[in-house]
Design an enzyme around this catalytic site. Sequence first.
Site, mmCIF file in Angstrom:
data_model
loop_
_atom_site.group_PDB
_atom_site.id
_atom_site.type_symbol
_atom_site.label_atom_id
_atom_site.label_comp_id
_atom_site.label_asym_id
_atom_site.label_seq_id
_atom_site.Cartn_x
_atom_site.Cartn_y
_atom_site.Cartn_z
ATOM 1 N N GLU A 112 13.339 -13.338 21.637
ATOM 2 C CA GLU A 112 13.446 -11.892 21.833
ATOM 3 C C GLU A 112 14.535 -11.259 20.963
ATOM 4 O OE1 GLU A 112 11.757 -11.785 26.413
ATOM 5 O OE2 GLU A 112 13.921 -11.924 26.068
ATOM 6 N N LYS A 153 17.004 -16.911 20.371
ATOM 7 C CA LYS A 153 17.411 -16.894 21.777
ATOM 8 C C LYS A 153 16.925 -18.144 22.504
ATOM 9 C CE LYS A 153 17.012 -14.007 25.932
ATOM 10 N NZ LYS A 153 16.245 -12.927 26.577
ATOM 11 N N GLN A 154 15.707 -18.566 22.220
ATOM 12 C CA GLN A 154 15.107 -19.724 22.900
ATOM 13 C C GLN A 154 14.022 -20.297 21.997
ATOM 14 O OE1 GLN A 154 13.531 -16.823 25.894
ATOM 15 N NE2 GLN A 154 11.859 -18.279 26.040
ATOM 16 N N TRP A 191 5.687 -15.010 32.485
ATOM 17 C CA TRP A 191 4.970 -16.140 31.882
ATOM 18 C C TRP A 191 5.669 -17.467 32.184
ATOM 19 C CZ3 TRP A 191 6.590 -19.019 27.334
ATOM 20 C CH2 TRP A 191 7.816 -18.610 26.778
ATOM 21 N N ASP A 192 6.880 -17.374 32.712
ATOM 22 C CA ASP A 192 7.620 -18.578 33.116
ATOM 23 C C ASP A 192 6.794 -19.440 34.072
ATOM 24 O OD1 ASP A 192 9.282 -16.572 32.159
ATOM 25 O OD2 ASP A 192 10.926 -17.017 33.513
#
Length: 769
Positions: free
Chosen positions: A490, A602-603, A359-360
């Site tokens: 995640e 995580k992000q 999906w990046d």
Amino acid sequence: MNQNYIKPDSWSIIEEGFDKDLVKSSESIFSLGNGAMGQRANFEETYTGETFQGSYIAGVYYPDKTRVGWWKNGYPEYFAKVLNAPNWIGVGIKVNGEVFDLNTCKNVSDFKRELNMKEGLYKRSFKAVLPNDAHIKVDVLRFLSLNIDEVGAIEYTVTALGTDLEIEMEPYIDSGITNEDSNWDDKFWETTSVKSENHQAFIEAHTMKTNFKTCTFMQASFFVDGETVELEPSIDKGELRVGHSYSQVLKEGQTIALHKFGGYIVDRNHPGKDLVKVAQETLSKASELGFDELLKKQKQSWADIWEMSDIAIEGDVKAQQGIRFNIFQLNQTYLGRDSRLNIGPKGFTGEKYGGSTYWDTEAYCIPFYMATKNQKVARNLLKYRYNHLEKAIENAQKLGFSNGAALYPMVTMNGEECHNEWEITFEEIHRNGAIAFAIYNYYRFTGDYSYIPEMGLEVLIGIARFWYQRANFSKQKNKYVILGVTGPNEYENNVNNNWYTNYLAQWCIDFAVAQLEKVQDSFKDDYKRVVGKTQLTDGEVSQWKKVAKNMYFPYSEENGVFLQQDGFLDKQLITVSELPSAQRPINQKWSWDRILRSPYIKQADVLQGFYFFEDHFSVEELQKHFDFYEPFTVHESSLSPCVHSIQAAKLDRMEQAYKFYLRTSRLDLDDYNKEVEEGLHITSMAGTWMSIVEGFGGMRVKNDQLSFEPKIPEQWSSYSFKVNFRNNIIKVSVRKQGAEFELRGNDTLTILYNDAEIDLRPGVPTKAS
């Protein structure tokens, strides 16, 4: 180990001094690619030290059987491996009969590597003393041609120092290679023929299972002190390898240079029975040009790329080096020439992650390619997803969905899901939303609506059907909920009502409905075709609307923020600043059980939603959510710092934005995550570009107009970039005193600067303060 060893330079990546501990890291950092193939910066000559050999061909992969402890229904059958391809760069060297190997040399001095990003060249030079006390000087130049993208070129020169020396050079090609990353140690390649003739050699091999047919080829010519010499080789031919050995005695101070052309011909682009013939024709084309002319064309091709995509920064060399490295690697990975290809997270620099697209691409890469190329390149990336729609429907069927619901894969090569971890494969379903958002983002930026009636509407219908079926009605909440998901963070698996996922689901349905209405009004033939093909009914669309209208969003009245998921406030909310540095990164220091129970992110997760849908929220709401979630974010994903940099800039927190920018731009150069030897983080590099253009430059599309709200970090005296907005090239230059805009095109263009309209005329710089 010194991870901060790259010398600051505005146009080059430079390493000085030979350190065996850094070889694998440098092999990643100095990697080369040209969109069609690529390779790690392995030494051409024999090297017996620690190394990660890697050459890769775009689109060629192997379906490595999934390795799991317990099989689950719907699990992917295989993990698509980016394949280590036959090696064409090899040049064995012997000096007075001794094998030259930097790992065994008595002394190596004046060692220098340089990746010249301006011209697309990789150089290496050093002096060495072999175990037999022979002294040599070596200079190597290598590039992968952008003009003949099936060809790479090497100039390998050896100079005799101190005394006369006998130099034996053996250019070779070798299909006896293995992947670093393999589940079952399967044999990935079958070699079918090894040929040698007229200083040329060819190895035909095909991949097992996928049966990609390839021809690896090479050709050699020699020069002593710049003059052509005709040397006759002795030929060493085996089942998997062929080498041509040439011998020459050099007087003290004399230099022998090998020019080697090599590369791959693949049946993705040529008939499988003609690969050797096409390789011969390709070598003829390269030979007619010659090494120097091919090099000249390489420099011009990179000059053309930089003319549009460069970002120039004054006053901060490390920041400048970082952004150019990121832009360079993105262009080495994908140039938009082939809609069958996509942007792998490691590009041509390593094997980790497998697959060619995540999906990046939609969330991070499309903005870069839209703004620095013509719109056809970004359209090809969207076409890639349309071409995989049937596979996305099959992927959803495997998980129990029906009626044309589409779930795009987390990781794929050909549209099939090939990711191996159930909590990602089954649950990280927000990837569907990124694809729908990219369709919206493409139209918003380019103004090209044609993709939606031609292809995109079918994709949006499949995605809307998925969200409708994935949500279920909660009597207790009297709302539709989405259970058992993994959001962008995640470090939380199998959670309920991830806010970002729920918000995307609602938006995807609303957007699909709006496009159905627009296509019905303005593209009646397309509407009739698509509705007929998908068997869509008004009743079905009404059911979608009901789900979207009544979607549940977890919210904390006490904190005034949307909750990342239902149970987020049940965690022990200890901020990252209270974590001892010895426990970082937590993904390497903690058990997975401990990570899943922690509040650490995580992000960007909720903040990813605020990035996509910034115009849905006030600045005050962004600030409140940023202040709540950023302190829990460990930024252990390469995709994390860029979103936070953009939002910190939006909030006028320029020092914080600058720190995040440095982290994303130098993630690999300074090896923040201590894993660069596995390969580079290619897709996050587009986020680095976004950090400057959307973060510091404040570029948005507002009310169908291009808008800028530029800011500048204290450390910089100026920066400039160009964007291609609807076939208008706008150069934006920002200084402390204000900004300047220059339009290249034929027509005037009205843009917004700090929400005020400015009319730009072609060729007339317009200052704004």
